[in-house]
Design a protein around this motif. Structure first.
Motif, PDB file in Angstrom:
ATOM      1  N   ASP A   1       0.835  -1.201   0.000  1.00 21.33           N
ATOM      2  CA  ASP A   1       0.000   0.000   0.000  1.00 21.33           C
ATOM      3  C   ASP A   1       0.871   1.252   0.000  1.00 21.33           C
ATOM      4  OD1 ASP A   1      -2.418   1.690   0.428  1.00 21.33           O
ATOM      5  OD2 ASP A   1      -1.533   1.992   2.398  1.00 21.33           O
ATOM      6  N   TRP A   2       1.935   1.237   0.803  1.00 17.36           N
ATOM      7  CA  TRP A   2       2.816   2.409   0.867  1.00 17.36           C
ATOM      8  C   TRP A   2       3.565   2.633  -0.435  1.00 17.36           C
ATOM      9  CZ3 TRP A   2       4.885   0.978   6.400  1.00 17.36           C
ATOM     10  CH2 TRP A   2       3.934   1.392   7.352  1.00 17.36           C
TER      11      TRP A   2
ATOM     12  N   ALA B   1       2.293   1.961  -3.391  1.00 15.86           N
ATOM     13  CA  ALA B   1       1.290   2.500  -4.304  1.00 15.86           C
ATOM     14  C   ALA B   1       0.847   3.902  -3.890  1.00 15.86           C
ATOM     15  CB  ALA B   1       0.084   1.564  -4.374  1.00 15.86           C
ATOM     16  N   ASN B   2       0.857   4.186  -2.587  1.00 19.37           N
ATOM     17  CA  ASN B   2       0.379   5.467  -2.062  1.00 19.37           C
ATOM     18  C   ASN B   2       1.398   6.015  -1.059  1.00 19.37           C
ATOM     19  OD1 ASN B   2      -2.550   5.304  -3.164  1.00 19.37           O
ATOM     20  ND2 ASN B   2      -2.304   3.377  -2.039  1.00 19.37           N
TER      21      ASN B   2
ATOM     22  N   ASN C   1       0.659   7.982   2.172  1.00 19.75           N
ATOM     23  CA  ASN C   1       0.018   7.335   3.317  1.00 19.75           C
ATOM     24  C   ASN C   1       1.028   6.754   4.302  1.00 19.75           C
ATOM     25  OD1 ASN C   1      -2.486   7.879   2.232  1.00 19.75           O
ATOM     26  ND2 ASN C   1      -2.738   5.841   1.328  1.00 19.75           N
TER      27      ASN C   1
ATOM     28  N   GLN D   1       7.725  12.496  -1.392  1.00 21.92           N
ATOM     29  CA  GLN D   1       6.923  11.732  -0.436  1.00 21.92           C
ATOM     30  C   GLN D   1       6.721  12.525   0.855  1.00 21.92           C
ATOM     31  OE1 GLN D   1       8.648   8.043   0.933  1.00 21.92           O
ATOM     32  NE2 GLN D   1       6.687   7.276   1.650  1.00 21.92           N
TER      33      GLN D   1
ATOM     34  N   LEU E   1       3.992  15.012   0.308  1.00 22.67           N
ATOM     35  CA  LEU E   1       2.684  14.353   0.281  1.00 22.67           C
ATOM     36  C   LEU E   1       2.226  13.981   1.686  1.00 22.67           C
ATOM     37  CD1 LEU E   1       3.084  11.933  -2.783  1.00 22.67           C
ATOM     38  CD2 LEU E   1       1.501  13.867  -2.617  1.00 22.67           C
TER      39      LEU E   1
ATOM     40  N   ASN F   1      -1.080  15.136   3.769  1.00 24.47           N
ATOM     41  CA  ASN F   1      -2.042  14.140   4.252  1.00 24.47           C
ATOM     42  C   ASN F   1      -2.203  14.183   5.763  1.00 24.47           C
ATOM     43  OD1 ASN F   1      -2.431  13.270   1.676  1.00 24.47           O
ATOM     44  ND2 ASN F   1      -1.442  11.286   1.924  1.00 24.47           N
TER      45      ASN F   1
END
Length: 234
Positions: A54-55, A57-58, A61, A181, A184, A188
């Protein structure tokens, strides 16, 4: 993540003192895991975080505390020295480490280490007391610029212990990816935290600093001023 160039320097700095190695990979695409296995052998615990895919891909997050705390769950030793893969323990600190720990009062759970932020030419940029050495059982808080929440009377300064933080061994393209990153993550995590709690001074400060790094100075100044109006930190 993707630290095949930096990790050997980190591990070499602590090979002579560590009884146990726990490495948490957060989704490498290079040979980081293989490098760790080659250097440390079969005895090390080299684990993949459950959110690694997941990390990847995103990346916005990603959560530093989740990564660190997952690694800490695997630790069996009484004391933990936590290092990022662009950090090394200063070699002059090695003979001091065990004597300092041996003479600490039982109530001390966290030893602050002088963290030297180095330039690519090995010059000191600035330093601060970092939360890097602690008893097993403590946990990190905060997704970015995380911290260990222990009482003041449970902390001690580990003079003259020192850690050096330097990115000079990391490739330029990876540096740019990390910077992107970081931006981002700030959007977030810190904006969400401020929306939930408008008096969240910590999130104000770090979001302002990230905006400053991105050149968004007008918004950064406003946030810094909001922070200063609420803060008693010198």
């Amino acid at each position: 993540k993707d630290e095949e160039q930096t990790l050997p320097h980190t591990l070499a700095s602590v090979m002579s003192i560590a009884d146990e190695f726990v490495i948490c990979d957060t989704g490498s695409s290079d040979n980081t895991v293989e490098v760790a296995r080659r250097i440390l052998g079969e005895g090390a615990k080299i684990i993949l975080h459950p959110k690694a895919e997941d990390w990847k891909a995103n990346p916005g997050n990603f959560d530093f505390s989740e990564a660190r705390n997952y690694a800490l769950e695997q630790v069996e030793s009484d004391w933990v020295l936590s290092l990022d893969a662009d950090e090394t323990l200063d070699q002059e600190s090695i003979p001091q480490l065990r004597p300092i720990l041996a003479h600490l009062p039982q109530e001390i759970r966290l030893v602050l280490i002088d963290l030297y932020m180095m330039t690519d030419t090995d010059e000191l940029e600035h330093s601060f007391w970092g939360e890097r050495l602690f008893r097993r059982g403590v946990r990190f808080r905060g997704s970015q610029h995380n911290w260990i929440d222990v009482a003041a009377e449970e902390k001690a300064k580990g003079e003259p212990l020192r850690i050096r933080h330097c990115r000079k061994h990391r490739r330029g393209d990876l540096r740019r990816q990390r910077d992107e990153q970081r931006h981002l993550m700030a959007e977030n995590h810190f904006r969400k935290a401020i929306a939930e709690n408008p008096d969240d001074r910590r999130s104000m400060f770090y979001l302002a600093s990230d905006l400053k790094d991105r050149g968004q100075l007008e918004e950064a100044v406003k946030l810094y001023c909001d922070y200063l109006n609420r803060s008693n930190w010198e």
